[in-house]
Design an enzyme around this catalytic site. Structure first.
Site, PDB file in Angstrom:
ATOM      1  N   ARG A  52       0.861  -1.171   0.000  1.00 42.27           N
ATOM      2  CA  ARG A  52       0.000   0.000   0.000  1.00 42.27           C
ATOM      3  C   ARG A  52       0.905   1.231   0.000  1.00 42.27           C
ATOM      4  NH1 ARG A  52       1.769   1.499   4.081  1.00 42.27           N
ATOM      5  NH2 ARG A  52       0.839   3.535   3.735  1.00 42.27           N
ATOM      6  N   GLY A  53       0.289   2.400  -0.134  1.00 42.31           N
ATOM      7  CA  GLY A  53       1.092   3.613  -0.259  1.00 42.31           C
ATOM      8  C   GLY A  53       1.307   3.883  -1.742  1.00 42.31           C
ATOM      9  N   ALA A  54       1.043   5.128  -2.129  1.00 40.43           N
ATOM     10  CA  ALA A  54       0.979   5.443  -3.557  1.00 40.43           C
ATOM     11  C   ALA A  54       2.227   5.026  -4.358  1.00 40.43           C
ATOM     12  CB  ALA A  54       0.678   6.929  -3.733  1.00 40.43           C
ATOM     13  N   ARG A  89      -7.072  -0.230  -7.363  1.00 44.55           N
ATOM     14  CA  ARG A  89      -7.353   0.884  -6.437  1.00 44.55           C
ATOM     15  C   ARG A  89      -7.401   2.173  -7.255  1.00 44.55           C
ATOM     16  NH1 ARG A  89      -4.332   1.052  -0.857  1.00 44.55           N
ATOM     17  NH2 ARG A  89      -6.199   2.261  -0.416  1.00 44.55           N
ATOM     18  N   GLN A 199      -2.764   2.819   9.561  1.00 38.51           N
ATOM     19  CA  GLN A 199      -1.427   2.891   8.960  1.00 38.51           C
ATOM     20  C   GLN A 199      -0.439   3.639   9.851  1.00 38.51           C
ATOM     21  OE1 GLN A 199      -4.289   3.432   7.336  1.00 38.51           O
ATOM     22  NE2 GLN A 199      -4.171   2.849   5.188  1.00 38.51           N
ATOM     23  N   ASP A 239      -1.548  10.865  -2.296  1.00 37.61           N
ATOM     24  CA  ASP A 239      -1.925   9.814  -3.241  1.00 37.61           C
ATOM     25  C   ASP A 239      -2.157  10.378  -4.631  1.00 37.61           C
ATOM     26  OD1 ASP A 239      -2.353   7.194  -1.540  1.00 37.61           O
ATOM     27  OD2 ASP A 239      -2.873   8.946  -0.362  1.00 37.61           O
ATOM     28  N   ASN A 249      -5.109  12.664   0.013  1.00 33.92           N
ATOM     29  CA  ASN A 249      -4.287  11.829   0.888  1.00 33.92           C
ATOM     30  C   ASN A 249      -5.234  11.097   1.838  1.00 33.92           C
ATOM     31  OD1 ASN A 249      -1.573  11.013   1.680  1.00 33.92           O
ATOM     32  ND2 ASN A 249      -1.982  12.044   3.613  1.00 33.92           N
ATOM     33  N   LYS A 250      -4.663  10.266   2.678  1.00 36.28           N
ATOM     34  CA  LYS A 250      -5.453   9.414   3.563  1.00 36.28           C
ATOM     35  C   LYS A 250      -6.509  10.212   4.331  1.00 36.28           C
ATOM     36  CE  LYS A 250      -5.253   5.918   3.759  1.00 36.28           C
ATOM     37  NZ  LYS A 250      -6.175   5.025   2.996  1.00 36.28           N
TER      38      LYS A 250
HETATM   39  O1  MRU Z   1      -4.671   3.286   1.646  1.00 36.74           O
HETATM   40  P1  MRU Z   1      -3.181   3.389   1.641  1.00 36.74           P
HETATM   41  O2  MRU Z   1      -2.521   2.926   2.902  1.00 36.74           O
HETATM   42  O3  MRU Z   1      -2.542   2.823   0.399  1.00 36.74           O
HETATM   43  O4  MRU Z   1      -3.018   4.973   1.614  1.00 36.74           O
HETATM   44  C1  MRU Z   1      -2.083   5.617   0.947  1.00 36.74           C
HETATM   45  C2  MRU Z   1      -1.105   6.149   1.871  1.00 36.74           C
HETATM   46  O5  MRU Z   1      -0.227   5.442   2.269  1.00 36.74           O
HETATM   47  C3  MRU Z   1      -1.229   7.508   2.366  1.00 36.74           C
HETATM   48  O6  MRU Z   1      -2.334   8.195   1.977  1.00 36.74           O
HETATM   49  C4  MRU Z   1       0.065   8.246   2.274  1.00 36.74           C
HETATM   50  O7  MRU Z   1      -0.019   9.336   3.099  1.00 36.74           O
HETATM   51  C5  MRU Z   1       0.425   8.684   0.886  1.00 36.74           C
HETATM   52  S1  MRU Z   1       1.313   7.473   0.004  1.00 36.74           S
HETATM   53  C6  MRU Z   1       2.966   7.702   0.472  1.00 36.74           C
END
Ligand code: MRU
Length: 360
Positions: A52-54, A89, A199, A239, A249-250
């Site tokens: 996970r994470g962009a 996603r 997270q 993201d 972002n999250k």
């Molecule tokens: O749903 P996720 O865990 O894939 O979410 C994405 C993220 O990890 C965050 O939004 C993050 O702050 C940006 S990606 C480095």
């Protein structure tokens, strides 16, 4: 990044047409390596958030294309692999960015030569991502260092996980924090839990491996801490950054940006080029993923014997809305930090950093 002096990466190619990932659904309790050998494994790993994470989603998708083409490398396989991965996603634009790059590199090649080229391109994407994140750390340190002068220490608040677990290495928002810590600045991080997927616990785990002082807080504690001057800056990842500087972002990021602005605390976003979507005019155009309601209804952890366990908090028929991301408007963002430096969160600021960018 090193944990206990062991070099670890969130993803790495194995020697035998496979990739190995850290299964992030087992963290922070167990650092388990999972092997992915088929396209379906990769699609599931992204969808179920084992990765996970962009930035990491983009890198993983590139390896997914390589795995698919290793089995068969005709046009149909390339098209269907890209379509399957693109559907996993919706919000992190790094996914579409990496898949477009794989298509542009591989489609012109004759069948028979694509698999080897796909592995090389995926390795290149991973290597570039790690290098970009390192540079984000250097540029971000330039913003953080002055905040530590005077008080002699630096308190940074972050949200979600934008560390090396979310990228090929170093991370985005955590890269400047690691850089500050390694530069000898007395650094402390407020880590918000990030319900519902927590997270923030991954961030706490990462920081602990590196010995960076940190404190876990409930998401709802952030506003009070900011109002009382307990943080010098808020630093988050992204993201998707729209062309006008709005940032997805999250979920929960927007509330932190509002609280930071009200308290006069700078709010910074760190992201590599692959997260900037010049074809997306503003935050309203960013697709926001809605995930399953059980992410709120059920909590997961380990039981007293150390075994994975789940506890239902409310019945399955309780109505739940679970948007995974929110949009922070550009006006609340003090700077966007990229591998090329930092800029105001404006169309002109982003264009000045990337004059060559195409609107695709
Ligand atoms: O749903 P996720 O865990 O894939 O979410 C994405 C993220 O990890 C965050 O939004 C993050 O702050 C940006 S990606 C480095």
């Amino acid at each position: 990044m090193k944990t206990d002096d062991t070099p670890l990466r969130a993803i790495r190619p194995a020697s035998d047409a496979a990739v190995e990932i850290i299964d992030q659904t087992a963290l922070p309790h167990t650092c388990r390596i999972a092997r992915l050998t088929r396209l379906d494994d990769v699609a599931r790993a992204i969808r179920d958030m084992q990765v996970r994470g962009a930035p990491l989603i983009g890198v993983t998708a590139a390896y997914g294309v390589a795995l698919a083409l290793t089995a068969k490398d005709d046009d149909d396989t390339l098209d269907s692999a890209i379509a399957a991965l693109a559907a996993t996603r919706p919000t992190a634009v790094n996914l579409g960015w990496a898949l477009l790059r794989m298509r542009e590199r591989l489609a012109p090649l004759p069948a028979g030569s694509r698999a080897a080229a796909a592995w090389r391109e995926a390795d290149a994407i991973a290597g570039e991502d790690a290098a970009q994140c390192r540079r984000i750390g250097e540029h971000g340190l330039g913003l953080l260092r002055p905040l530590a002068t005077g008080r002699g220490r630096l308190d940074v608040m972050t949200h979600c996980n934008a560390g090396w677990l979310a990228a090929a290495d170093f991370g985005t928002a955590l890269a400047p924090i690691y850089a500050a810590f390694e530069a000898g600045i007395e650094t402390h991080v407020w880590v918000s839990e990030t319900r519902p997927r927590n997270q923030g616990l991954l961030t706490a785990w990462e920081l602990k491996q590196r010995g960076v002082p940190h404190t876990l807080i409930a998401d709802n504690a952030a506003g009070a801490l900011l109002a009382r001057g307990r943080a010098d800056a808020v630093l988050v990842g992204a993201d998707r950054v729209a062309a006008n500087g709005d940032v997805a972002n999250k979920i929960g990021t927007y509330l932190k940006a509002l609280a930071a602005r009200a308290a006069g605390v700078p709010f910074y976003v760190a992201a590599p080029r692959s997260t900037i979507d010049f074809s997306c005019p503003d935050g309203d155009a960013i697709p926001i993923e809605e995930r399953h309601g059980d992410e709120l209804r059920v909590v997961r952890g380990i039981d007293a014997t150390g075994q994975p366990a789940a506890a239902r908090m409310i019945s399955a028929d309780e109505a739940v809305l679970n948007p995974a991301f929110d949009v922070t408007p550009a006006r609340l963002i003090d700077a966007i930090i990229t591998e090329r430096g930092h800029c105001p969160a404006t169309a002109a600021g982003l264009r000045a950093l990337y004059p060559e960018a195409r609107d695709v």
